[in-house]
Design an enzyme around this catalytic site. Structure first.
Site, PDB file in Angstrom:
ATOM      1  N   SER A 207       0.784  -1.240   0.000  1.00  0.00           N
ATOM      2  CA  SER A 207       0.000   0.000   0.000  1.00  0.00           C
ATOM      3  C   SER A 207       0.817   1.292   0.000  1.00  0.00           C
ATOM      4  CB  SER A 207      -0.949   0.009   1.199  1.00  0.00           C
ATOM      5  OG  SER A 207      -1.944  -0.975   1.054  1.00  0.00           O
ATOM      6  N   HIS A 336     -11.105   7.059  -7.152  1.00  0.00           N
ATOM      7  CA  HIS A 336      -9.787   6.544  -6.780  1.00  0.00           C
ATOM      8  C   HIS A 336      -9.910   5.135  -6.213  1.00  0.00           C
ATOM      9  CE1 HIS A 336      -5.743   6.301  -5.132  1.00  0.00           C
ATOM     10  NE2 HIS A 336      -6.283   5.964  -3.968  1.00  0.00           N
TER      11      HIS A 336
END
EC number: 1.2.4.4
Length: 445
Positions: A207, A336
């Site tokens: 991430s 997103h």
């Protein structure tokens, strides 16, 4: 005005000088190109002693105080092969891909699009915890993947599922990862869309933004030292290019002369931050020359332009042991992620333009139709077939249990340290006492 940037045209193999693909290049020393400002009066030096001897730059003395302006050129041009109607603009740039390969490009993009729609709705229904779509950026994924060798190592950010799709990663494993079930190669430890596959040379996604950039450079340096005839490609967005890891990676790659392709997907937004607030310079490709990296900007919605640029960058990166930077200009049509609502910072009309007028899938479909390789009946049949394939994998993933909780503690140490063993025992006691409050029936025994 003193300008230390030179523009060089790309020499494509067996085709001479490309009229469309402009590379910005500045390689230090003997490989560098330099062009003086036409109005600058250069001092004539009488001896070598009068020339600059500084080791940190290749330059000449001037006797007039001048600062270099940030916009010394009108902007790096955008290389493309097809127009928005799928017509080849310059026949010499046509990659002449066989029908089977073009169909694979198209089917990979549309299958990814179908999977995105189903998994996005799955998250909205509470079936999975998180998802990120790839709408509008499919051309950057499959166009670059098609130009690589299957053994080339891929470092993704989190929106490159199409690369795995092109490498025939099974739908069942896409679904298993997002559901975190017992078939997930990561054993349910990662967030959804954090794919990884050793057999397909795709490093597991993490991430934190841009951490993959210096890691990819290290892998490329190892490949160079091993004479592996292999390239590393590292994907990231224009937002991630603002991270310090991007600077470190670019500089290491240039100074260590690593066979790596930096592939920037410039999709217009870093979550909610538009490019106008992300940087003041001419995008990401303009940064390459400052690091001594060969750079090019391409139309990311033109799968053939992406293919040509990546194929040539790969060839030269391996042959010359040097890095390349590709900035693919595209647009993120979807939110997103499922944690984002893009209607708060952009208009519906803006999104609809890219969805209806300049989409990579529709552009390639126009090309296929013009070649007589595709028709409306085939389109309807493939849409139906692809949805059926995705739904079958989806239903299978839902039926499978989650991995055993004990797998939380495995696969890190060869021998489990005492502290970790203590945590495992603590979890076991906790579940034995309070197990009724957890859905343990959904986990593998």
């Amino acid at each position: 005005m003193a300008v230390a940037i030179a523009a060089a045209r790309v020499w494509w193999p067996n085709r001479g000088l490309s009229q469309a693909a402009l590379l910005l290049l500045w390689r230090p020393g003997a490989r560098g190109l330099a062009r003086s400002h036409p109005h600058r009066q250069q001092q004539q030096f009488s001896s070598l002693d009068d020339k600059p001897q500084f080791p940190g730059a290749s330059a000449e003395f001037i006797d007039k105080l001048e600062f270099i302006q940030p916009n010394v050129i009108s902007g790096i041009p955008i290389y493309r092969v097809m127009d928005r109607q799928g017509q080849i603009i310059n026949p010499s740039e046509d990659p002449h891909l066989p029908k089977e390969k073009v169909l694979k490009l198209y089917k990979s993009m549309t299958l990814l699009n179908t999977m995105d729609r189903i998994l996005y709705e799955s998250q909205r229904q509470g079936r999975i915890s998180f998802y990120m779509t790839n709408y509008g950026e499919e051309g950057t994924h499959v166009g670059s993947a098609a130009a690589l060798d299957n053994t080339d190592l891929v470092f993704g950010q989190y929106r490159e599922a199409g690369v795995l799709m092109y490498r025939d990663y099974p739908l069942e494993l896409f679904m298993a990862q997002c559901y975190g079930n017992i078939s997930d190669l990561g054993k349910g430890r990662q967030m959804p869309v954090h794919y990884g596959c050793k057999e397909r040379h795709f490093v597991t996604i993490s991430s934190p933004l841009a951490t993959q950039i210096p890691q990819a450079v290290g892998a490329a340096y190892a490949a160079k030292r091993a004479n592996a005839n292999r390239v590393v490609i590292c994907y990231f967005g224009e937002g991630a290019a603002s991270e310090g890891d991007a600077h470190a990676g670019f500089n290491f790659a240039a100074t260590l002369e690593c066979p790596i392709i930096f592939f920037c997907r410039n999709n217009g937004y870093a979550i909610s931050t538009p490019t106008s607030e992300q940087y003041r310079g001419d995008g990401i490709a303009a940064r390459g020359p400052g690091y001594g990296i060969m750079s090019i900007r391409v139309d990311g919605n033109d799968v053939f332009a992406v293919y040509n640029a990546t194929k040539e960058a790969r060839r030269r990166a391996v042959a010359e042991n040097q890095p390349f930077l590709i900035e693919a200009m595209t647009y993120r049509i979807g939110h997103h992620s499922t944690s984002d609502d893009s209607s708060a910072y952009r208009s519906v009309d803006e999104v609809n333009y890219w969805d209806k007028q300049d989409h990579p899938i529709s552009r390639l479909r126009h090309y296929l139709l013009s070649q007589g390789w595709w028709d409306e009946e085939q389109e309807k049949a493939w849409r139906k077939q692809s949805r059926k394939k995705v739904m079958e994998a989806f239903e299978q993933a839902e039926r499978k249990p989650k991995p055993n909780p004990n797998l939380l503690f495995s696969d890190v140490y060869q021998e489990m340290p005492a502290q970790l063993r203590k945590q495992q025992e603590s979890l076991a006691r906790h579940l034995q006492t309070y197990g009724e409050h957890y859905p343990l029936e959904h986990f593998d025994k």
